[in-house]
Design a protein around this motif. Sequence first.
Motif, PDB file in Angstrom:
ATOM      1  N   MET A  55       0.816  -1.182   0.000  1.00 18.82           N
ATOM      2  CA  MET A  55       0.000   0.000   0.000  1.00 18.82           C
ATOM      3  C   MET A  55       0.860   1.247   0.000  1.00 18.82           C
ATOM      4  O   MET A  55       0.793   2.055   0.897  1.00 18.82           O
ATOM      5  N   GLU A  56       1.680   1.414  -0.959  1.00 23.54           N
ATOM      6  CA  GLU A  56       2.517   2.613  -1.059  1.00 23.54           C
ATOM      7  C   GLU A  56       1.814   3.667  -1.898  1.00 23.54           C
ATOM      8  O   GLU A  56       1.043   3.366  -2.795  1.00 23.54           O
ATOM      9  N   ALA A  57       2.123   4.928  -1.597  1.00 21.56           N
ATOM     10  CA  ALA A  57       1.505   6.035  -2.340  1.00 21.56           C
ATOM     11  C   ALA A  57       2.238   6.274  -3.644  1.00 21.56           C
ATOM     12  O   ALA A  57       3.432   6.108  -3.725  1.00 21.56           O
ATOM     13  N   ASN A  58       1.470   6.639  -4.657  1.00 23.29           N
ATOM     14  CA  ASN A  58       2.112   7.030  -5.908  1.00 23.29           C
ATOM     15  C   ASN A  58       2.037   8.520  -6.060  1.00 23.29           C
ATOM     16  O   ASN A  58       0.982   9.072  -5.917  1.00 23.29           O
ATOM     17  N   ASN A  59       3.154   9.116  -6.432  1.00 21.16           N
ATOM     18  CA  ASN A  59       3.207  10.558  -6.674  1.00 21.16           C
ATOM     19  C   ASN A  59       2.639  11.338  -5.493  1.00 21.16           C
ATOM     20  O   ASN A  59       1.967  12.339  -5.680  1.00 21.16           O
ATOM     21  N   GLY A  60       2.880  10.876  -4.288  1.00 18.28           N
ATOM     22  CA  GLY A  60       2.402  11.578  -3.115  1.00 18.28           C
ATOM     23  C   GLY A  60       0.939  11.354  -2.792  1.00 18.28           C
ATOM     24  O   GLY A  60       0.452  11.846  -1.791  1.00 18.28           O
TER      25      GLY A  60
ATOM     26  N   ILE B  71      -2.416   9.414  -1.561  1.00 16.54           N
ATOM     27  CA  ILE B  71      -2.743   8.381  -0.583  1.00 16.54           C
ATOM     28  C   ILE B  71      -3.457   7.259  -1.328  1.00 16.54           C
ATOM     29  O   ILE B  71      -4.411   7.508  -2.063  1.00 16.54           O
ATOM     30  N   PRO B  72      -2.998   6.026  -1.179  1.00 15.32           N
ATOM     31  CA  PRO B  72      -3.590   4.912  -1.930  1.00 15.32           C
ATOM     32  C   PRO B  72      -5.080   4.741  -1.636  1.00 15.32           C
ATOM     33  O   PRO B  72      -5.499   4.796  -0.476  1.00 15.32           O
TER      34      PRO B  72
ATOM     35  N   ILE C 259      -7.707   4.154   1.995  1.00 13.26           N
ATOM     36  CA  ILE C 259      -8.937   4.896   2.291  1.00 13.26           C
ATOM     37  C   ILE C 259     -10.130   3.941   2.338  1.00 13.26           C
ATOM     38  O   ILE C 259     -10.963   4.009   3.250  1.00 13.26           O
ATOM     39  N   ASP C 260     -10.198   3.046   1.368  1.00 14.55           N
ATOM     40  CA  ASP C 260     -11.307   2.083   1.317  1.00 14.55           C
ATOM     41  C   ASP C 260     -11.348   1.205   2.569  1.00 14.55           C
ATOM     42  O   ASP C 260     -12.418   0.955   3.128  1.00 14.55           O
TER      43      ASP C 260
ATOM     44  N   ARG D 184      -5.316   4.492  10.394  1.00 17.72           N
ATOM     45  CA  ARG D 184      -5.564   5.926  10.588  1.00 17.72           C
ATOM     46  C   ARG D 184      -4.259   6.684  10.807  1.00 17.72           C
ATOM     47  O   ARG D 184      -4.068   7.773  10.269  1.00 17.72           O
ATOM     48  N   LYS D 185      -3.372   6.120  11.604  1.00 13.94           N
ATOM     49  CA  LYS D 185      -2.066   6.762  11.836  1.00 13.94           C
ATOM     50  C   LYS D 185      -1.279   6.871  10.530  1.00 13.94           C
ATOM     51  O   LYS D 185      -0.652   7.890  10.250  1.00 13.94           O
ATOM     52  N   LYS D 186      -1.309   5.806   9.746  1.00 15.29           N
ATOM     53  CA  LYS D 186      -0.609   5.808   8.462  1.00 15.29           C
ATOM     54  C   LYS D 186      -1.196   6.875   7.538  1.00 15.29           C
ATOM     55  O   LYS D 186      -0.469   7.630   6.888  1.00 15.29           O
ATOM     56  N   TYR D 187      -2.532   6.942   7.499  1.00 17.76           N
ATOM     57  CA  TYR D 187      -3.212   7.934   6.665  1.00 17.76           C
ATOM     58  C   TYR D 187      -2.815   9.350   7.090  1.00 17.76           C
ATOM     59  O   TYR D 187      -2.473  10.189   6.255  1.00 17.76           O
TER      60      TYR D 187
END
Length: 85
Positions: free
Chosen positions: A1-6, A8-9, A13-14, A40-43
């Motif tokens: 679950m890494e973000a692309n281009n900054g 948030i995946p 969220i889902d 939530r902390k990761k988000y």
Amino acid sequence: MEANNGAIPQELIDRINELSKKKKESGLTAEETKEQEKLRKKYLKMFRENFRSQVEMLQVYDKDGNEVTPDKVKDIQRERGLRDD
């Protein structure tokens, strides 16, 4: 679950939304509660990093076209090689 281009995946969220809905409808197990807190902390961490990056990229101008970007932001931009003044 890494973000692309900054970004948030969407999967992150889902899953947060799925756990939130389940909590309202039937409650969560102890394991799911821990997962929800971790997600939530990761988000929030990703959101703050993205927001900080956006703010640090800003240049502010007054109505006369003079740059009035705060010195603190200018210093950060210089450190990152985004300014040459």
